[in-house]
Scaffold this active site. Structure first.
Site, mmCIF file in Angstrom:
data_model
loop_
_atom_site.group_PDB
_atom_site.id
_atom_site.type_symbol
_atom_site.label_atom_id
_atom_site.label_comp_id
_atom_site.label_asym_id
_atom_site.label_seq_id
_atom_site.Cartn_x
_atom_site.Cartn_y
_atom_site.Cartn_z
ATOM 1 C CE1 TYR A 144 -1.913 104.652 124.544
ATOM 2 C CE2 TYR A 144 -0.445 105.586 126.193
ATOM 3 C CZ TYR A 144 -0.657 105.061 124.934
ATOM 4 O OH TYR A 144 0.396 104.931 124.060
ATOM 5 N N GLY A 169 -0.182 103.274 121.604
ATOM 6 C CA GLY A 169 -0.132 103.837 120.261
ATOM 7 C C GLY A 169 -1.394 103.533 119.473
ATOM 8 C CG HIS A 216 9.535 100.412 124.140
ATOM 9 N ND1 HIS A 216 8.473 99.668 123.693
ATOM 10 C CD2 HIS A 216 9.142 101.695 124.049
ATOM 11 C CE1 HIS A 216 7.490 100.462 123.347
ATOM 12 N NE2 HIS A 216 7.868 101.709 123.555
#
Length: 167
Positions: A53, A60, A83
């Site tokens: 991940y 997500g 972000h």
């Protein structure tokens, strides 16, 4: 003025405040070894066939989507820019420098898998009085710190706005 060495384990509130007020900072040699060791593991995982991940997968909803090795760097850049969604007046120079010092202290612990060059670049910004403009408001995700950290990171990838020696 005597420099304060960061190793990720003994930064006190007094030292953090001194650094945020202008005391020079350096990275300890022991921290460099930990950073390099962690980085080697992340590089190995990123190039492997198994998904990890955020290393070689999306985030997500796309956590199970494997990213081709030649696109991993782009993935990291895209997560930073996506972000950087803060707004409002910027943090003060004191708050910004303190944020940078605290982030650097976390990175030099040697658990994140970043390159030593990233730590050195952040250190150089701090010591050269080049501070990213970090808006006071904005959050992405449950932790609440992703938007400010993204704005902090923009300067490290040649984007965003900075303050240089107060200007």
């Amino acid at each position: 003025m005597k420099a304060i060495f960061l190793n990720g384990h003994d930064l006190t509130l007094e030292k953090a405040i001194a650094i945020s007020q202008g005391t020079p900072v350096k990275i300890s040699s022991s921290a460099r070894k930990k950073i390099s060791s962690s980085r080697k593991l992340v590089q190995k995982l990123a190039q492997g066939d198994d998904p990890y991940y955020g290393i070689n997968t999306g985030f997500g909803y796309l956590a199970n989507e494997k990213i081709p090795p030649e696109e991993i760097e782009l993935l990291q850049e895209n997560i930073i820019t996506s972000h950087a969604a803060g707004f409002g007046d910027p943090l003060s120079l004191f708050e910004t420098r303190l944020s940078m010092v605290l982030r650097l202290n976390v990175l030099v612990k040697g658990y994140t898998g970043v390159r030593y060059e990233l730590c050195k670049a952040l250190l150089n910004l701090i010591n050269a009085e080049i501070y990213p403009i970090i808006p006071k408001y904005g959050s992405v995700g449950a932790s609440g710190d992703l938007a400010p950290l993204a704005h902090l990171s923009l300067a490290l990838i040649g984007r965003g706005k900075v303050s240089y020696k107060g200007k």
